[in-house]
Design an enzyme around this catalytic site. Structure first.
Site, PDB file in Angstrom:
ATOM      1  CG  PHE A 136      -0.317 -27.891  19.551  1.00 42.53           C
ATOM      2  CD1 PHE A 136       0.229 -27.257  20.654  1.00 42.53           C
ATOM      3  CD2 PHE A 136      -1.598 -28.427  19.665  1.00 42.53           C
ATOM      4  CE1 PHE A 136      -0.465 -27.155  21.849  1.00 42.53           C
ATOM      5  CE2 PHE A 136      -2.306 -28.330  20.850  1.00 42.53           C
ATOM      6  CZ  PHE A 136      -1.744 -27.688  21.939  1.00 42.53           C
ATOM      7  CB  CYS A 137       5.413 -29.731  19.953  1.00 41.53           C
ATOM      8  SG  CYS A 137       6.161 -29.824  18.315  1.00 41.53           S
ATOM      9  CB  THR A 138       7.890 -25.618  21.798  1.00 42.80           C
ATOM     10  OG1 THR A 138       7.414 -26.122  23.043  1.00 42.80           O
ATOM     11  CG2 THR A 138       8.393 -24.196  21.986  1.00 42.80           C
TER      12      THR A 138
END
Length: 313
Positions: A177-179
Site C-alpha cells: 500500500f501507499c498514499t
C-alpha cells in the site's frame, strides 16, 4: 460561509507519447480553473495533487477526461479551509513516480487491485506479507497494523530492499500500500517481474481506505502523511496536528515542536545535528523570505530540503 477547498490527488498510468506537447495546454487548463498544485506528466502517464474550488476541480477533471486516454483517471478528494498549495505547475518527467528500474511498466503488467472494503480481510491472512512502500518519514506518522517498514528514504531504494529481504519461493502472497495507489502500481509491476506470483495492492491507496472504511472497522494506526501544506490527515481526512520542518521537510509533532532543537524554518529534532553551516544559513535566509512573503501576502517560498540537496549532489 465560504466553501471548503477541494484537494484532489489524481494519477493514471497511460502511454502519453505527446506528453511534452501536453504541458502548456494542461497548465492553461489549471490556470483557467483557478487550480493550484503540481501535476507531473511523462510518457508513462500523469500524477499529482491539486486544489481549488468545487467548480475548478470539476472543470479540470472535465478537461482531462475530454482526452479518451484520461477518461478513467484515478482521483480522490479531501477538503480543507486554507489553500494547501502556493503555485501552479506542470512538470515534465522521465517517470511520474521514480523507481529507477528500466522496463517496469504498469501499463503492461500490474498486481491485483484490492478494494478498500476487502483490504482488512486480506491483510488479516497470516500468510500475507504486508509491505508499506512509502518512505521512512511517512511510515513514522502512521501505517497499517502489522505492516513492514522498509525504512527507505526514497522509492529508488525499494528494489534493492526487496532483493535483499524477500524470496518469491518463500513469500507467496504479498500485499502493498501507499498514499494514493500510484507507488504500488510501480512496486507491484516490479515484483511480478521478479517472479512473485501473488501480488496485491490497495486500490486508491490509504486515502481511499480512510474515505471508505468506517473508523470502527479500521486497521489503520496514526495519521497519513500528505504532500501538501496540511502535512497529515486523520482517519476522517481532517487536517492532522503535524507541521513540517522547512529545513529538512520532515513532519514534526506537537512534542517535536516543544523541543529546544526546534526553530521554525531552521531546524527540528530530526535535523538539528545533521545540518551543515551552509545549509543552516540557507534555511535562515529562506525563513526570512517566508516571513517577508507572509507579511506582504505574497507566494510562499518552498522550504530548503537538505536531504534532496545532498542526494542530488
Amino acid at each position: 460561509m465560504t466553501q471548503p477547498i477541494v484537494v484532489a490527488a489524481l494519477y493514471k498510468f497511460v502511454t502519453l507519447e505527446d506528453y511534452v506537447e501536453l504541458r502548456e495546454p494542461l497548465l492553461k487548463a489549471m490556470l483557467d480553473n483557478g487550480i493550484k498544485g503540481t501535476l507531473l506528466i511523462a510518457e508513462e502517464g500523469i500524477n499529482g495533487t491539486v486544489s481549488g474550488t468545487r467548480e475548478g476541480i470539476d472543470g479540470l477533471l472535465a478537461w482531462l477526461k475530454n482526452d479518451p486516454r484520461m477518461i478513467d483517471i484515478d482521483h480522490k478528494e479531501s477538503y480543507c479551509d486554507d489553500q494547501p498549495f502556493y503555485r501552479t505547475k506542470v512538470k515534465l518527467k522521465k517517470e511520474i513516480v521514480t523507481l529507477g528500474v528500466e522496463g517496469v511498466d504498469p501499463n503492461k503488467q500490474v498486481g491485483t487491485y484490492v478494494e478498500p472494503q476487502d483490504w482488512n480481510a486480506l491483510i488479516s491472512d497470516p500468510e500475507v506479507l504486508l509491505i508499506d512502500t512509502r518512505n521512512d518519514y511517512e511510515v513514522s506518522i502512521g501505517t497499517f497494523e502489522g505492516a513492514i517498514d522498509p525504512k527507505t528514504t526514497s522509492f529508488r531504494e525499494f528494489p534493492e530492499y526487496i532483493k535483499a529481504n524477500f524470496d518469491p519461493a518463500r513469500h507467496k502472497k504479498v500485499a502493498m500500500f501507499c498514499t494514493g495507489g500510484i507507488r504500488c502500481e510501480k512496486a507491484s509491476s516490479y515484483m511480478l517481474g521478479q517472479g512473485f506470483d501473488e501480488v496485491y495492492h490497495l486500490k486508491g491507496g490509504i486515502l481511499k481506505y480512510l474515505e471508505e472504511v468506517p473508523q470502527e472497522e479500521t486497521k489503520w494506526r496514526g495519521d497519513c502523511f500528505v504532500f501538501d501544506n496540511r502535512v497529515t490527515v486523520r482517519h476522517d481526512l481532517s487536517e492532522g496536528d503535524y507541521d513540517q520542518c522547512h529545513a529538512c521537510r520532515t513532519p514534526v509533532s506537537v512534542e517535536d515542536r516543544a523541543s529546544e532543537h526546534y526553530v521554525p524554518g531552521i531546524s527540528c529534532p530530526h535535523c538539528w545535528d545533521k545540518l551543515s553551516e551552509k545549509t543552516r544559513r540557507s534555511a535562515i535566509d529562506r525563513q526570512k523570505q517566508i516571513e517577508l512573503a507572509k507579511a506582504r501576502n505574497m507566494p510562499h517560498p518552498i522550504g530548503y530540503n537538505y536531504k534532496q540537496s545532498s542526494s542530488e549532489a
